[in-house]
Every structure is written in structure tokens, then in C-alpha cells.
Design a protein around this motif. Structure first.
Motif, mmCIF file in Angstrom:
data_model
loop_
_atom_site.group_PDB
_atom_site.id
_atom_site.type_symbol
_atom_site.label_atom_id
_atom_site.label_comp_id
_atom_site.label_asym_id
_atom_site.label_seq_id
_atom_site.Cartn_x
_atom_site.Cartn_y
_atom_site.Cartn_z
ATOM 1 N N ASP A 195 0.867 -1.171 0.000
ATOM 2 C CA ASP A 195 0.000 0.000 0.000
ATOM 3 C C ASP A 195 0.911 1.231 0.000
ATOM 4 O O ASP A 195 1.628 1.471 0.970
ATOM 5 C CB ASP A 195 -0.903 -0.013 1.235
ATOM 6 N N ARG B 101 -7.996 -1.206 -4.334
ATOM 7 C CA ARG B 101 -7.827 -2.508 -3.676
ATOM 8 C C ARG B 101 -8.984 -3.470 -3.963
ATOM 9 O O ARG B 101 -9.063 -4.542 -3.393
ATOM 10 C CB ARG B 101 -7.630 -2.330 -2.172
ATOM 11 N N TYR C 146 -1.975 0.684 -4.836
ATOM 12 C CA TYR C 146 -1.687 -0.660 -4.337
ATOM 13 C C TYR C 146 -0.981 -1.471 -5.410
ATOM 14 O O TYR C 146 -1.311 -1.396 -6.583
ATOM 15 C CB TYR C 146 -2.983 -1.381 -3.953
#
Length: 148
Positions: free
Chosen positions: A47, A81, A119
């Protein structure tokens, strides 16, 4: 650049130093991300905390008495995500990146076309002995533009 690292199958028995957050490049000897099970498709997720321009990756294996490393991987990226895209070449086929040949020397793979993402996932395709990885991202802020 501040990053947060998670991985699938994150607890490896009672062994310390193998959690996903240990998957930083050049970490202490014996430290790395190492999933419980070895199979194609295991992933280490990074992340980047905010959107970044990703231009490449650097990976390294686990330096220990029984050296372990990833020999090839795919790279997935996402802004939320939820929806993931696998990095592909100009012909549209998913790119399989060359990994390590041994556990300590970092291997750099630069992307032919940078991607904007928050991400990233390193999706393991092959490995030596067992899956183990330390990683870093090559990139910059998406707001920075360079003119020559």
C-alpha cells in the motif's frame, strides 16, 4: 516513501521475522515475507498510502541457512484494492518478471510503461526452495512531471 505491506497466508508457524511487513528490501538477514504455503498465486501487497507513479520494482530473497527466493512474478496494480489489473506488455499479454537467481543480490525490473497506482501486488509464479521475498518500489509522486 511510506508504504504498508500485507500478504496472503501471513503467519508462518511460530517463526518470527517472516511477516509481510518484514518484506522490505535489504532487511535484516533471515527477515523476509514468507507465506505458510508455497503455490503459484501467493502475493505480497504494498500500500503506497496515496497514488504514485510506479516505474519498476526491486526484489530480493531471504538470506538464511536455507536460502529461499522468488524466481518469477507478475505485478498487479490497483487504485482501490478492489479492482486489480495485471501489468501487460505492448502485445496485451501478462508480463512475467524475472526474479532472483540467489537470495541476497537485488533484481531490478523497470516497467516499459509506468502505471499510476496506490496498491501493488507481487504475484509469485515460481521460486527456489520456498517462497520468500523482500521488495521495493521504484516510482515517484503522480503530481511530478519532468520536462527535458
Amino acid at each position: 516513501m511510506r508504504v504498508e505491506i500485507v500478504g496472503c497466508d501471513t503467519v508462518y508457524g511460530n517463526s518470527a521475522n517472516l511477516e509481510p511487513y518484514r518484506g522490505r528490501l535489504n532487511g535484516a538477514a533471515g527477515s523476509a515475507w514468507k507465506p505458510i504455503y508455497d503455490f503459484i498465486g501467493q502475493w505480497l501487497q504494498v500500500d503506497l498510502v496515496e497514488m504514485k507513479r510506479v516505474m519498476g520494482t526491486i526484489i530480493q530473497g531471504r538470506l538464511d541457512n536455507d536460502p529461499e527466493w522468488v524466481t518469477s512474478y507478475k505485478l498487479q496494480y490497483s487504485t482501490d484494492r478492489i479492482s486489480w489489473t495485471t501489468y501487460a506488455g505492448s502485445d496485451g499479454s501478462e508480463t512475467v518478471f524475472q526474479g532472483n537467481f540467489e537470495s541476497s543480490i537485488p533484481v531490478t525490473n523497470l516497467l516499459n510503461n509506468s502505471v499510476d497506482a496506490r496498491y501493488l501486488r507481487f504475484v509469485v509464479q515460481s521460486w527456489h526452495n520456498h517462497i520468500a521475498m523482500r521488495a521495493e518500489i521504484v516510482g515517484c509522486d503522480t503530481s511530478r512531471f519532468y520536462f527535458g
